[in-house]
Design an enzyme around this catalytic site. Structure first.
Site, short mmCIF file in Angstrom:
data_model
loop_
_atom_site.label_atom_id
_atom_site.label_comp_id
_atom_site.label_asym_id
_atom_site.label_seq_id
_atom_site.Cartn_x
_atom_site.Cartn_y
_atom_site.Cartn_z
N ASP A 57 -9.64 -14.03 -17.76
CA ASP A 57 -10.68 -14.56 -16.81
C ASP A 57 -11.72 -15.36 -17.41
OD1 ASP A 57 -11.35 -14.20 -13.95
OD2 ASP A 57 -13.21 -13.25 -14.97
N GLU A 67 -7.56 -19.01 -18.09
CA GLU A 67 -8.07 -19.21 -16.86
C GLU A 67 -9.04 -20.10 -17.37
OE1 GLU A 67 -10.39 -18.84 -12.74
OE2 GLU A 67 -11.04 -17.58 -14.80
N ASN A 122 -0.31 4.50 -0.46
CA ASN A 122 -0.55 5.94 -0.01
C ASN A 122 -1.14 5.56 1.19
OD1 ASN A 122 -2.94 4.44 -0.60
ND2 ASN A 122 -3.94 5.83 -2.05
N ASP A 147 0.66 -1.28 -0.01
CA ASP A 147 0.14 -0.05 0.05
C ASP A 147 0.94 1.28 0.02
OD1 ASP A 147 -1.89 2.03 0.54
OD2 ASP A 147 -2.34 1.21 2.68
C1 NOJ Z 1 -11.95 -16.04 -11.86
C2 NOJ Z 1 -11.25 -15.19 -11.01
O1 NOJ Z 1 -10.11 -15.63 -10.58
C3 NOJ Z 1 -12.13 -14.88 -9.73
O2 NOJ Z 1 -11.65 -14.25 -8.53
C4 NOJ Z 1 -13.45 -14.23 -9.96
O3 NOJ Z 1 -14.30 -14.11 -8.84
C5 NOJ Z 1 -14.09 -14.98 -11.13
N1 NOJ Z 1 -13.29 -15.45 -12.28
C6 NOJ Z 1 -15.21 -13.98 -11.74
O4 NOJ Z 1 -14.58 -13.10 -12.73
#
Ligand code: NOJ
Length: 555
Positions: free
Chosen positions: A222, A281, A38, A36
Site C-alpha cells: 500500500d 501500489e 458468521n 459473511d
Molecule cells: C490505498 C488504498 O487502496 C486505499 O484504500 C487507502 O485508503 C489508502 N491507500 C491509504 O492506506
C-alpha cells in the site's frame, strides 16, 4: 444478451509454472464485502474460505486480500493497529492459516496487503509516543514536529492530506497542553511512519517474515511510493496540491529513497522458496517512474494506474498499452492491467458516463452501454501480455452504487470536505451470491452497506450457467486464456492495420480485435472465432465488428 464461445474450454491448468506471476490473473477480495460467514453483516475470512471453490472455478491464479489486520477501521482496515493479528471482525490467525492452506490445496495463491506508510493511531508505538510526550524515542518512529508561529499553533508545513484538510494534527500532551504535530498523509487516524528510523525498517522486515512463514505468496504494498519523505519536509507552495498528485514528484511521494527499502525486502523474499512476490501500489507521474519499482532487484509487479484511467477509446488505449509495454521492457518486468479496484468507480459505471469525468463518479449513466463496454474492455485487458487484476464483483458486471444515502457512507474521505473524492463506498457494496434471501446470500445478517433491490438478478446464482451472462463470459475468457498459448505471456503486441476506432493486434497464435466505437465496422476476417462479448456474424473473408465489442481469434 448473448455471447459466444467457439469450442468447449479445456480444464484450467494449475497455474503453478515458474514465473507464475508474470501472466497471472489476480482476483482482489475486499474482505468486508465478499462473503459473511458468521452473519454479522460484515464479510470475514470464514466467508472467503467457503467461496474459494467459486474462485477456482472462475479460473483465477491468485487472490489478493485487502487488509484484514487488527484495526479500528478508520479507513476500512488501511489503518493497522497490529500487523500480526487478524481483526476479530474478520476472524483469527487460525482462520488465516486455514484460508492459506485451503487456497493452496486448490492451487490458488494468496497475496496479502501490507500497509507500511502509516499505522493506526491505536498502534502500540503511536500510543506510547503520545503517552510519553515530547522527546520520547517512540515519537521518532513517526513524524512529530513543533508547529509554526509563536505558539506553535500552525502546522509544520503546508502539506495536505490526500483525504482533504491539513496533513498534520496537533496533539494534546500528557500535561493537557496543546503540543506537537504529527504527519498523516491520509486520515488523522493514520500517522505516517518515519522510514529513516532503523526500528521501522527492522519491524517491517520482521512483519514480512511473519506472513511469509504463514505461507502467503506475496504482498500488495500500500502507498509504496510514499514511505520516504524529502529531507526537511519542505513546503510545496502550490495551492491545489491534490491536482499535482500523480502528475508531479511530490516531497512526500515517489522519492528515490523508497527503492532501497524494496531492495532489502526482495532479499527477505529471496530467503523463501516458492516465488513469493511484491506488488507496488505506486501512483507515479509516468509509467517510466512506475518501472523503477519493478527493477530486477525490487518488486515483481506494479499496478498500472495509467491503464485504469484510460477511456474506452482506441487511440488512447493503444498509446497507454504501448507506453506500458515500453516502460516495462528495459527492466524485464511484466506489464500489468487493471480496470477496477476498491478505490475507484467500477468500470461498468465509468464507461456508462461521458469520458473525462475521472475515476470517482456519482452518476449511474447509461447502464446498458457501460456494461457492454466493460465486458469488451475486460476481453481486451485479458488479451494483453502480462498480469491482470480483477476486482470482486466485476465478473458479475456490477455497477457502482451511486445513490448510497449519506448516512450509510463510511469512506473517511467523504467526511473531510475538501478531500480527494469520498465516493469509494459505491464500489464496496457487498456482492450478491443468490437471487433471494438476506443480503442476496452475502450472509445471514444483512450487509454493512445496503445493496440495491435489483442485485438478486446480478447474483452468481442468477448468472451461473447462463451463456449470455457476464460471469460466464469471465469464466470462458479465463479458460481460453489458460488454454491458448501466447495469451498473457510475452512482452509485446504486434499491431495490425485497423479502421479508426478499432484496435487489432496479433500475439502468438492469436488475434484480438476491439471496436471501441458505437457503430459496427467491417474488417477482414482475422482467423477462427474464439470468443466475444456480443454476437458476431461473418461472411466470406469479412467480419462485421459490432459496436463496443472485442473479439478473440485463433490464427
Ligand atoms: C490505498 C488504498 O487502496 C486505499 O484504500 C487507502 O485508503 C489508502 N491507500 C491509504 O492506506
Amino acid at each position: 444478451m448473448t455471447q459466444h464461445l467457439a469450442a468447449p474450454a479445456a480444464a484450467p491448468t494449475t497455474g503453478t509454472h515458474t514465473g507464475w506471476w508474470r501472466d497471472a490473473v489476480i482476483y482482489q477480495v475486499y474482505p468486508r464485502s465478499f462473503a459473511d460467514g458468521n452473519g454479522d453483516g460484515m464479510g470475514d475470512l470464514e466467508g472467503i474460505r467457503g467461496r474459494l471453490p467459486y474462485l477456482k472455478e472462475l479460473g483465477v491464479d491468485a487472490v489478493w486480500l485487502s487488509p484484514f489486520y487488527a484495526s479500528p477501521q478508520a479507513d476500512a482496515g488501511y489503518d493497522v493497529a497490529d500487523y500480526r493479528a487478524i481483526d476479530p471482525m474478520f476472524g483469527s490467525l487460525l482462520d488465516a492459516d486455514a484460508l492459506i492452506r485451503e487456497a493452496h490445496e486448490l492451487d490458488l495463491r494468496i497475496i496479502v496487503d501490507l500497509v507500511p506508510n502509516h499505522s493506526s493511531d491505536q498502534h502500540e508505538w503511536f500510543q506510547r509516543a503520545l503517552r510519553e510526550g515530547p522527546g520520547s524515542p517512540l515519537r521518532e518512529r513517526y513524524h512529530f514536529r513543533t508547529g509554526k508561529g509563536e505558539d506553535g499553533s500552525e502546522p509544520p508545513n503546508d502539506w495536505e492530506s490526500i483525504f482533504g484538510g491539513p496533513a498534520w494534527t496537533r496533539v494534546t500532551e500528557p500535561d493537557g497542553t496543546p503540543g506537537e504535530w504529527y504527519l498523516h498523509l491520509f486520515a488523522p487516524e493514520q500517522p505516517d511512519f518515519n522510514w529513516e528510523h532503523p526500528a521501522v525498517r527492522d519491524e517491517f522486515r520482521s512483519i514480512l517474515r511473519f506472513w511469509l512463514d504463514m505461507g502467503v505468496d506475496g504482498f500488495r504494498v500500500d502507498v509504496a511510493h510514499g514511505l520516504v519523505k524529502a529531507e526537511g519536509l519542505p513546503d510545496i507552495g502550490a495551492h491545489d496540491q491534490l491536482k499535482l498528485l500523480g502528475n508531479d514528484v511530490m516531497p512526500f511521494f515517489d522519492q528515490d529513497g523508497v527503492h532501497e527499502i524494496y531492495r532489502s525486502w526482495r532479499q527477505v523474499l529471496g530467503e523463501y522458496d516458492g516465488e513469493r512476490v511484491l506488488v507496488a501500489e505506486a501512483w507515479t507521474p509516468t509509467v517510466e517512474r512506475t518501472a523503477n519499482y519493478v527493477r530486477p532487484d525490487e518488486m515483481h509487479q506494479a499496478f498500472n494506474f495509467q491503464y485504469l484511467g484510460t477511456h474506452w477509446d482506441a487511440e488512447e488505449l493503444r498509446r497507454v498499452i504501448d507506453d506500458s509495454l515500453a516502460a516495462m521492457r528495459p527492466v524485464g518486468a511484466p506489464a500489468t492491467w487493471v480496470l477496477s479496484n476498491h478505490d475507484v468507480t467500477r468500470h461498468a459505471t465509468r464507461f456508462a458516463n461521458p469520458a473525462g469525468l475521472g475515476t470517482q463518479l456519482r452518476t449511474a449513466g447509461d447502464r446498458e452501454l457501460g456494461l457492454r463496454r466493460a465486458r469488451a474492455a475486460t476481453l481486451l485487458m485479458l488479451a494483453l501480455p502480462g498480469s491482470a487484476y480483477v476486482y470482486q464483483g466485476e465478473e458479475l458486471g456490477l455497477p457502482d452504487v451511486t445513490d448510497l444515502p449519506d448516512e450509510v457512507r463510511q469512506d473517511p474521505s467523504f467526511f473531510r470536505a475538501t478531500g480527494q473524492d469520498g465516493f469509494r463506498d459505491g464500489c464496496r457494496v457487498p456482492i450478491p451470491w443468490t437471487v433471494e434471501g438476506s443480503s442476496y446470500g452475502f450472509g445471514d445478517g444483512g450487509s454493512w452497506l445496503p445493496q440495491p433491490a435489483t442485485w438478486g438478478g446480478l447474483s452468481v446464482e442468477a448468472q451461473a450457467g447462463d451463456p449470455g451472462s457476464t460471469l460466464e463470459l469471465y469464466r470462458s475468457a479465463l479458460a481460453v486464456r489458460r488454454e491458448q498459448p501466447g495469451l498473457g505471456a510475452g512482452e509485446d503486441v504486434e499491431w495490425m492495420e485497423a479502421p479508426e476506432g478499432v484496435l487489432a493486434f496479433r500475439r502468438d497464435g492469436f488475434v484480438c480485435t476491439a471496436n471501441t466505437t458505437g457503430r459496427a465496422i467491417p474488417v477482414p476476417l482475422p482467423g477462427r472465432f474464439l470468443l466475444s462479448n456480443e454476437p458476431v456474424s461473418h461472411g466470406e473473408g469479412v467480419v462485421e465488428l459490432p459496436a463496443d465489442t472485442t473479439v478473440w481469434w485463433a490464427v
